[in-house]
Design a protein around this motif. Structure first.
Motif, PDB file in Angstrom:
ATOM      1  N   GLY A 156      44.701 107.524 -46.956  1.00  0.00           N
ATOM      2  CA  GLY A 156      46.143 107.577 -47.140  1.00  0.00           C
ATOM      3  C   GLY A 156      46.589 106.999 -48.465  1.00  0.00           C
ATOM      4  O   GLY A 156      47.476 107.541 -49.137  1.00  0.00           O
ATOM      5  N   THR A 157      45.959 105.893 -48.869  1.00  0.00           N
ATOM      6  CA  THR A 157      46.308 105.269 -50.149  1.00  0.00           C
ATOM      7  C   THR A 157      45.911 106.149 -51.324  1.00  0.00           C
ATOM      8  O   THR A 157      46.677 106.316 -52.285  1.00  0.00           O
ATOM      9  N   ALA A 158      44.705 106.714 -51.253  1.00  0.00           N
ATOM     10  CA  ALA A 158      44.253 107.608 -52.332  1.00  0.00           C
ATOM     11  C   ALA A 158      45.177 108.814 -52.448  1.00  0.00           C
ATOM     12  O   ALA A 158      45.536 109.232 -53.562  1.00  0.00           O
ATOM     13  N   TYR A 159      45.562 109.364 -51.314  1.00  0.00           N
ATOM     14  CA  TYR A 159      46.487 110.498 -51.320  1.00  0.00           C
ATOM     15  C   TYR A 159      47.794 110.118 -52.004  1.00  0.00           C
ATOM     16  O   TYR A 159      48.316 110.866 -52.844  1.00  0.00           O
ATOM     17  N   ALA A 160      48.337 108.944 -51.658  1.00  0.00           N
ATOM     18  CA  ALA A 160      49.615 108.510 -52.221  1.00  0.00           C
ATOM     19  C   ALA A 160      49.516 108.273 -53.722  1.00  0.00           C
ATOM     20  O   ALA A 160      50.430 108.639 -54.483  1.00  0.00           O
ATOM     21  N   VAL A 161      48.421 107.684 -54.168  1.00  0.00           N
ATOM     22  CA  VAL A 161      48.258 107.407 -55.601  1.00  0.00           C
ATOM     23  C   VAL A 161      48.139 108.711 -56.385  1.00  0.00           C
ATOM     24  O   VAL A 161      48.781 108.891 -57.436  1.00  0.00           O
ATOM     25  N   VAL A 162      47.311 109.625 -55.892  1.00  0.00           N
ATOM     26  CA  VAL A 162      47.151 110.917 -56.579  1.00  0.00           C
ATOM     27  C   VAL A 162      48.478 111.664 -56.618  1.00  0.00           C
ATOM     28  O   VAL A 162      48.859 112.250 -57.644  1.00  0.00           O
ATOM     29  N   LEU A 163      49.204 111.648 -55.497  1.00  0.00           N
ATOM     30  CA  LEU A 163      50.510 112.313 -55.455  1.00  0.00           C
ATOM     31  C   LEU A 163      51.463 111.721 -56.489  1.00  0.00           C
ATOM     32  O   LEU A 163      52.166 112.453 -57.200  1.00  0.00           O
ATOM     33  N   THR A 164      51.483 110.404 -56.591  1.00  0.00           N
ATOM     34  CA  THR A 164      52.375 109.739 -57.543  1.00  0.00           C
ATOM     35  C   THR A 164      52.043 110.131 -58.976  1.00  0.00           C
ATOM     36  O   THR A 164      52.930 110.452 -59.773  1.00  0.00           O
ATOM     37  N   VAL A 165      50.764 110.125 -59.313  1.00  0.00           N
ATOM     38  CA  VAL A 165      50.341 110.454 -60.680  1.00  0.00           C
ATOM     39  C   VAL A 165      50.639 111.918 -61.004  1.00  0.00           C
ATOM     40  O   VAL A 165      51.200 112.244 -62.069  1.00  0.00           O
ATOM     41  N   VAL A 166      50.267 112.824 -60.092  1.00  0.00           N
ATOM     42  CA  VAL A 166      50.443 114.258 -60.352  1.00  0.00           C
ATOM     43  C   VAL A 166      51.922 114.627 -60.416  1.00  0.00           C
ATOM     44  O   VAL A 166      52.354 115.387 -61.294  1.00  0.00           O
ATOM     45  N   LEU A 167      52.720 114.075 -59.496  1.00  0.00           N
ATOM     46  CA  LEU A 167      54.143 114.387 -59.496  1.00  0.00           C
ATOM     47  C   LEU A 167      54.825 113.833 -60.753  1.00  0.00           C
ATOM     48  O   LEU A 167      55.675 114.498 -61.357  1.00  0.00           O
ATOM     49  N   GLY A 168      54.452 112.625 -61.159  1.00  0.00           N
ATOM     50  CA  GLY A 168      55.013 112.068 -62.385  1.00  0.00           C
ATOM     51  C   GLY A 168      54.666 112.906 -63.596  1.00  0.00           C
ATOM     52  O   GLY A 168      55.510 113.157 -64.469  1.00  0.00           O
ATOM     53  N   ALA A 169      53.413 113.383 -63.657  1.00  0.00           N
ATOM     54  CA  ALA A 169      53.000 114.239 -64.773  1.00  0.00           C
ATOM     55  C   ALA A 169      53.761 115.558 -64.751  1.00  0.00           C
ATOM     56  O   ALA A 169      54.146 116.090 -65.798  1.00  0.00           O
ATOM     57  N   GLY A 170      53.973 116.095 -63.547  1.00  0.00           N
ATOM     58  CA  GLY A 170      54.725 117.339 -63.428  1.00  0.00           C
ATOM     59  C   GLY A 170      56.155 117.195 -63.910  1.00  0.00           C
ATOM     60  O   GLY A 170      56.702 118.092 -64.571  1.00  0.00           O
TER      61      GLY A 170
END
Length: 270
Positions: free
Chosen positions: A44-58
């Protein structure tokens, strides 16, 4: 837990961070009420971190300064999917309460139509929002297909893997990235996957019936992807043929030299 949409749409860097915080709060609540394994916490934590990074980059690539109300709804859905991910990974080693899991999935699927409505009504439809919505849906289907694999076999993972195999194949064959014509049947097949997997997850049907329903949904998905790939391949062949004809026509063009003009004598003044 209440997440203010106004807060999530405040600033570009703030929305994804708020989503990360909400994800951690949700997992803490799940750990306190249902229990999460260490692997579940990590997933769950890995999912949240990846989501945060990818969404911010988007957001940065698209030049958007804020998430907007529709993307805020999608981020709320993505947070629920993170909770589902943590529970599914926990289920590998310990039983998880199905009512909690099904409730998270049902709310995430119910909100699937809300973000689109919000985008249209607030005139905030964007390519980033459409891609964000699609990827959240795809990942939820993948996670649910992994969960029901424990009851029906690992073949069910194909339901969630189709999307990612298609994306990987497009790296080798770029013609798969061409836009597809809109098809209502494609939307129906995609929606059916989520409904069928929720029903299978909730154990609402006898095992034999559920098995047949999941297999039928996978068959429909295979047909839908197969039809799209066939259409894209035919479009690629037509484009190649048109390009070949254009090259042949270009070689046949004869360029005539411009006629030489004779110099005119200078006029004589009377």
């Amino acid at each position: 837990m209440t997440i203010s949409i106004a807060t999530m749409t405040a600033r570009e860097g703030r929305g994804p961070i708020v989503g990360l915080a909400a994800q951690l709060v949700l997992m803490t609540a799940l750990a306190a009420t249902t229990g999460l394994s260490a692997a579940g916490w990590l997933a769950g934590t890995a999912y949240a971190v990846v989501l945060t990074v990818v969404l911010g980059a988007g957001l940065r690539r698209s030049g958007m300064r804020a998430l907007g109300p529709a993307n805020a709804v999608t981020l709320g859905r993505a947070t629920l999917v993170g909770g589902v991910t943590a529970l599914v990974v926990t289920s590998f080693t310990a039983p998880v309460p199905l009512p909690v899991l099904v409730t998270l999935v049902a709310v995430a699927l119910a909100l699937d139509g809300v973000d689109g409505q919000v985008a249209r009504r607030t005139h905030s439809t964007t390519k980033l929002g459409a891609r964000f919505d699609m990827e959240v849906d795809a990942f939820l289907i993948l996670v649910l297909s992994v969960f029901v694999a424990g009851a029906f076999g690992w073949w069910t993972i194909a339901m969630g893997a189709f999307r990612y195999v298609f994306v990987a194949a497009s790296w080798a064959w770029p013609w798969l990235n061409q836009p597809l014509p809109p098809k209502f049947s494609r939307k129906v097949v995609a929606a059916v996957q989520g409904v069928v997997l929720v029903v299978a997850t909730a154990s609402l049907l006898p095992d034999a019936v559920a098995f047949a329903v999941v297999a039928a949904a996978l068959a429909a998905l295979t047909w839908s992807f197969g039809r799209d790939v066939r259409w894209l391949w035919a479009a690629e062949r037509r484009q190649r043929l048109a390009d070949a004809r254009a090259r042949v026509a270009a070689r046949r063009v004869v360029v005539l030299p411009a006629p030489r003009l004779r110099p005119q004598p200078a006029p004589v003044n009377a």
